[in-house]
Design an enzyme around this catalytic site. Structure first.
Site, PDB file in Angstrom:
ATOM      1  CB  SER A  69      -0.943  -0.064   1.204  1.00 53.36           C
ATOM      2  OG  SER A  69      -1.974   0.853   1.061  1.00 53.36           O
ATOM      3  CG  ASP A 286      -5.674   1.192   0.660  1.00 50.25           C
ATOM      4  OD1 ASP A 286      -4.883   2.149   0.566  1.00 50.25           O
ATOM      5  OD2 ASP A 286      -5.432   0.167   1.335  1.00 50.25           O
ATOM      6  CD  GLU A 377      -7.209   4.433   9.372  1.00 54.57           C
ATOM      7  OE1 GLU A 377      -6.714   4.013  10.413  1.00 54.57           O
ATOM      8  OE2 GLU A 377      -6.835   4.055   8.246  1.00 54.57           O
ATOM      9  CB  ALA A 378      -6.689  12.015   9.758  1.00 56.07           C
ATOM     10  NE  ARG A 505      -1.415   3.535  16.104  1.00 55.09           N
ATOM     11  CZ  ARG A 505      -1.052   3.266  14.848  1.00 55.09           C
ATOM     12  NH1 ARG A 505      -0.562   4.207  14.060  1.00 55.09           N
ATOM     13  NH2 ARG A 505      -1.169   2.055  14.368  1.00 55.09           N
ATOM     14  CB  THR A 509       2.033  -0.415   7.867  1.00 58.82           C
ATOM     15  OG1 THR A 509       2.194   0.972   8.172  1.00 58.82           O
ATOM     16  CG2 THR A 509       0.573  -0.796   7.953  1.00 58.82           C
ATOM     17  NE  ARG A 514       2.052   5.193  11.268  1.00 63.96           N
ATOM     18  CZ  ARG A 514       2.755   5.224  10.135  1.00 63.96           C
ATOM     19  NH1 ARG A 514       3.520   6.259   9.857  1.00 63.96           N
ATOM     20  NH2 ARG A 514       2.719   4.215   9.279  1.00 63.96           N
TER      21      ARG A 514
HETATM   22  C1  G16 Z   1      -2.947   0.704   6.487  1.00 61.84           C
HETATM   23  C2  G16 Z   1      -4.250   0.513   7.185  1.00 61.84           C
HETATM   24  C3  G16 Z   1      -4.760   1.837   7.704  1.00 61.84           C
HETATM   25  C4  G16 Z   1      -3.698   2.475   8.590  1.00 61.84           C
HETATM   26  C5  G16 Z   1      -2.359   2.547   7.860  1.00 61.84           C
HETATM   27  C6  G16 Z   1      -1.230   3.009   8.763  1.00 61.84           C
HETATM   28  O1  G16 Z   1      -3.118   1.574   5.397  1.00 61.84           O
HETATM   29  O2  G16 Z   1      -5.174  -0.054   6.296  1.00 61.84           O
HETATM   30  O3  G16 Z   1      -5.933   1.613   8.416  1.00 61.84           O
HETATM   31  O4  G16 Z   1      -4.081   3.765   8.966  1.00 61.84           O
HETATM   32  O5  G16 Z   1      -2.009   1.276   7.378  1.00 61.84           O
HETATM   33  O6  G16 Z   1      -1.125   2.113   9.827  1.00 61.84           O
HETATM   34  P1  G16 Z   1       0.017   2.221  10.899  1.00 61.84           P
HETATM   35  O7  G16 Z   1      -0.080   3.599  11.465  1.00 61.84           O
HETATM   36  O8  G16 Z   1      -0.286   1.153  11.890  1.00 61.84           O
HETATM   37  O9  G16 Z   1       1.325   2.045  10.183  1.00 61.84           O
HETATM   38  P2  G16 Z   1      -2.457   1.277   3.991  1.00 61.84           P
HETATM   39  O10 G16 Z   1      -2.980   2.341   3.099  1.00 61.84           O
HETATM   40  O11 G16 Z   1      -0.969   1.330   4.190  1.00 61.84           O
HETATM   41  O12 G16 Z   1      -2.950  -0.101   3.662  1.00 61.84           O
END
Ligand code: G16
Length: 551
Positions: A69, A286, A377-378, A505, A509, A514
């Site tokens: 993503s 997405d 989400e923002a 937090r 990903t 963050r």
């Molecule tokens: C994914 C999730 C989102 C989330 C983002 C960042 O997005 O689907 O809900 O906000 O990761 O997550 P984190 O802050 O835990 O790294 P994407 O667009 O990368 O699939």
């Protein structure tokens, strides 16, 4: 090694072995995500798990998407999609984690364990839809996933390069026997384009809304698909696409929704045109955020919060118009939502608002509690979901003789809005059409959209630490539980700034922590974010250069 699943082990060892020093990977915010070179065995094993899940669901189709993503090009990822097209059931995430990390030698016995645990009939048919994004590492992972499906006699269907939300859509279509749509790329375009055309009136000459949109494709799949889609619009919306990949443009690098949101500046590769509405997608389409530069070239962001409020405001007006006020509309956000947006939603729109942990899976779940649940989400990831009750009442209202033409027309518009929405998951292309529909209806340009409320300045930072999991949180991630002393430190920093708010937090990903901060001025916000980042660096064993606080 288990006896019943010998081929699983043999196939894994020969074709997609797990290296003895492979990192332990969790099923994170949106599946497994890390450097692509660590993922081949994971893709294979998720192929196995998808088959097991399909059999547990009596042969319903499961989705398997190869994508990282918003992450940069060297990363990749694997995530699973449940039968309604929604995110994988969270209660199965620990099984996914276990299966992904077990040694090759123990692989069969873990498969056997899952079969026994869920009493799975291995003679049942199983179907798995597989898609991938444009990363050069995706085809290899896709093959591994397909081999996993075949190893225990499932039936894989490979869709090639598609957006993540398209794959979610295909899964839902298949499992509703095409009631939701036709499970093909053409079927997806058809549903969106038909609904958009129904909603799109002629553009009034005196409207501030201009039907020209610039699109930043993040050098990923979204721009390419939009290039196909835009030709079907009969000129109702003119989309100029940039960062479509090629010409040396790297996926998500200095462009795309995440870059624009976090850096709060325009992407490279999109021409500067003052006051022009620009939409930025992320690598697998997405997420979407909008932005523009005003006459003094100041950057303005219209993020997921803005999209949510725009859509919720419009839906509220339609609900009132067709007298369906018993339908409960609610909005779901995360801790990243700008405080000003939350205030606007409760005080001005008078819509109930809930806050949940980061991750679409949590937002989606919460949104199901409303008849019409708008979740965003923002960062621009979100959609709208409608309960069966809502759909039935809206449909009935569209033909109700007791209502006047205007009222029935409002209900018909809502039906088309439902068709224009990919209810399975946040979908940048569907969201873009929804936004364009409402902006045209309101006759708004970007300035008018921006005037709805004034954002508090906010800042996001990333901190590298030895092990990001030393940070644990509670209260929808707004409070830090571990390491000891960090929350107290954050509280004392926040108290120095008017309307100050900050939280930290671990990312699910990326291998980072963050940091989010907001307050009343940009300077204060930047300082607060940096001070909190320093506290994280100190108390959670930061690595690399320490963050610095602006003077
Ligand atoms: C994914 C999730 C989102 C989330 C983002 C960042 O997005 O689907 O809900 O906000 O990761 O997550 P984190 O802050 O835990 O790294 P994407 O667009 O990368 O699939």
């Amino acid at each position: 090694m288990g006896g019943r699943f010998r081929p699983v082990y043999a196939f894994a060892r020969e074709m997609h072995p797990r290296a003895s020093n492979a990192p332990t990977l969790p099923y994170g915010t949106a599946g497994f995500r890390t450097k692509a070179l660590h993922l081949e065995h994971v893709a294979y094993r998720m192929g196995l798990l998808a088959v097991l899940r399909s059999r547990v669901k009596n042969g319903a189709t499961i989705g398997l998407m190869i994508t990282a993503s918003h992450n940069l090009e060297p990363d990749n990822g694997v995530k699973l999609i449940d039968p309604h097209g929604e995110m994988f059931d969270m209660s199965w995430e620990p099984l996914a984690t276990k299966l992904a990390n077990v040694s090759d030698t123990d692989l069969s016995s873990v498969v056997e364990e899952i079969v026994d645990m869920h009493n799975i009939d291995m003679r049942l048919k199983a179907s798995v839809f597989i898609g991938m994004d444009t990363r050069y590492t995706s085809p290899v992972l896709c093959t591994a996933a397909t081999n996993g499906v075949l190893a225990i006699q499932g039936t894989p269907t490979e869709y090639g390069i598609v957006t993540t939300p398209m794959l979610h859509f295909f899964v839902r279509c298949r499992n509703t026997s095409n009631e939701y749509g036709i499970p093909s790329e053409e079927g997806y375009y058809l549903k969106l384009v038909n609904a958009f055309k129904k909603l799109r009136g002629p553009n009034p000459t005196n409207s501030s809304y201009k039907p020209l949109l610039y699109l930043d494709g993040a050098n990923g799949v979204g721009g390419k698909k939009m290039n196909v889609l835009k030709k079907k619009l009969d000129g109702l919306l003119d989309v100029s696409i940039f960062n479509m990949g090629g010409n040396g443009g790297k996926l998500n690098l200095n462009c795309g929704a995440d870059f624009v949101k976090v850096q709060q500046k325009p992407p490279v590769g999109v021409p500067v045109e003052l006051n022009q509405r620009v939409a930025s997608l992320d690598g697998d389409a997405d997420r979407i955020v909008y932005y523009y530069l005003d006459n003094s070239e100041t950057f303005h962001l219209l993020d997921g919060d803005r999209i949510a409020t725009l859509l919720a405001g419009y839906l509220m007006s339609l609900i009132k118009k067709c007298q369906l006020t018993d339908l409960k509309l609610g909005l779901v956000q995360t801790a990243y939502a700008n405080g000003a947006s939350t205030e606007y939603i409760s005080d001005k729109l008078c819509v109930p608002v809930a806050c949940v942990k980061t991750g679409v899976k949590y937002l989606h779940h919460e949104a199901l509690k409303f008849d019409i649940g708008v979740y965003f989400e923002a960062n621009g990831h979100g959609t709208i979901i409608y309960s069966d009750k809502a759909k039935a009442s809206i449909k009935a209202a569209s033909t109700d003789d007791g209502l006047n033409n205007d009222q029935r027309d409002a209900a018909s518009k809502m039906l088309a809005m439902i068709d224009l929405t990919n209810e399975t998951v946040g979908d940048a292309l569907s969201d873009m059409f929804l936004v364009e529909t409402v902006l045209q209806h309101n006759g708004w340009d970007v300035h008018q959209w921006m005037q709805a409320y004034e954002d508090l300045p906010c800042r996001q930072l990333k901190v590298s630490v030895e092990d990001r999991n030393v940070i644990t949180t509670k209260d929808a991630e707004r409070k830090c539980v571990k390491p000891d002393g960090l929350q107290e430190k954050i509280d004392s920093l926040v108290s120095k700034y008017p309307k100050g708010r900050a939280f930290v937090r671990p990312s699910g990903t990326e291998d980072i922590v963050r940091v989010y901060a907001e307050s009343t001025t940009k300077e204060d916000t930047d300082r607060l974010a940096a001070e909190v980042a320093c506290a994280v660096y100190e108390l959670a064993n930061g690595v690399g250069d320490a963050p610095t606080v602006p003077q």
